[in-house]
Every structure is written in structure tokens, then in C-alpha cells.
Scaffold this motif. Structure first.
Motif, mmCIF file in Angstrom:
data_model
loop_
_atom_site.group_PDB
_atom_site.id
_atom_site.type_symbol
_atom_site.label_atom_id
_atom_site.label_comp_id
_atom_site.label_asym_id
_atom_site.label_seq_id
_atom_site.Cartn_x
_atom_site.Cartn_y
_atom_site.Cartn_z
ATOM 1 N N GLN A 1 -40.162 37.904 -17.731
ATOM 2 C CA GLN A 1 -41.432 37.362 -18.244
ATOM 3 C C GLN A 1 -41.825 36.089 -17.497
ATOM 4 O OE1 GLN A 1 -41.269 37.061 -22.498
ATOM 5 N NE2 GLN A 1 -41.479 39.256 -22.753
ATOM 6 N N LYS A 2 -41.751 36.140 -16.181
ATOM 7 C CA LYS A 2 -42.127 35.016 -15.348
ATOM 8 C C LYS A 2 -43.448 35.306 -14.619
ATOM 9 C CE LYS A 2 -37.556 33.116 -14.738
ATOM 10 N NZ LYS A 2 -37.497 32.639 -16.074
ATOM 11 N N ASN B 1 -47.999 35.539 -18.612
ATOM 12 C CA ASN B 1 -47.095 34.995 -19.628
ATOM 13 C C ASN B 1 -47.103 33.473 -19.605
ATOM 14 O OD1 ASN B 1 -46.308 37.551 -20.454
ATOM 15 N ND2 ASN B 1 -44.649 37.642 -18.982
#
Length: 98
Positions: free
Chosen positions: A60-61, A65
Motif C-alpha cells: 500500500q505504497k 493510498n
């Protein structure tokens, strides 16, 4: 990413493939071997790039996000800024009790 960026990257990869092909020929590979090895390097690079993308998705980089997290932080900071000192003190006591 803008459309022109995608076109430029695609063109760059195309040119890089040709340069690698010519380098292999200059080193002494015949045309078929130079073509096979240059394609193998380009496909290997594509696989590595895809793996790094999948790792960013799994971790989730991604930019989306990060934007969501920044928005949540800004909303929380704004609500804290709008609280009176009494409300802040009450909130701090509730947090300490938990």
C-alpha cells in the motif's frame, strides 16, 4: 502519469532495445543471438518492473493510498485545531484512561 510520459517511456524502451541489440552485435553475437539476448533482457526488465509494482500495491505504497492518508491526517488536524482547550483536555483524559 500523463499520456505523453507513457509514450516517451515506450519510445525509450524501444530505443534501448535497439541499442542493446547493436551492442550485442558489436561484441560479436550473430544477428539471431543478439536479438534473442536483447529480447531476454527487455522481458527480464519488464518482469522486474512488474514485480516492483506488485510489491508497492501489496505494501500500500501507492500514490492514491498516500493521498488518502494525507487527507485523513489533515481532517484530524483541522478538527483538533477547532477544539477548545477544555475539549482538548477532556480528550486527553479519555485517552489516558484507555
Amino acid at each position: 502519469m500523463r499520456r505523453i510520459d507513457v509514450i516517451a517511456i515506450g519510445f525509450g524502451v524501444f530505443i534501448a532495445g535497439g541499442v542493446v541489440y547493436m551492442l550485442f552485435q558489436a561484441v560479436g553475437f550473430d544477428q539471431i543471438s543478439a536479438g534473442i539476448w536483447s529480447q531476454a533482457l527487455l522481458v527480464g526488465g519488464l518482469v522486474v518492473w512488474t514485480l516492483t509494482y506488485l510489491l508497492r500495491v501489496a505494501g500500500q505504497k501507492m500514490t492514491y493510498n498516500q493521498q488518502i492518508q494525507d487527507y485523513k491526517d489533515a481532517v484530524l488536524q483541522k478538527s483538533l485545531d477547532e477544539m477548545t482547550p477544555e475539549e482538548l483536555e477532556k480528550l486527553q483524559k479519555e485517552i489516558e484512561q484507555q
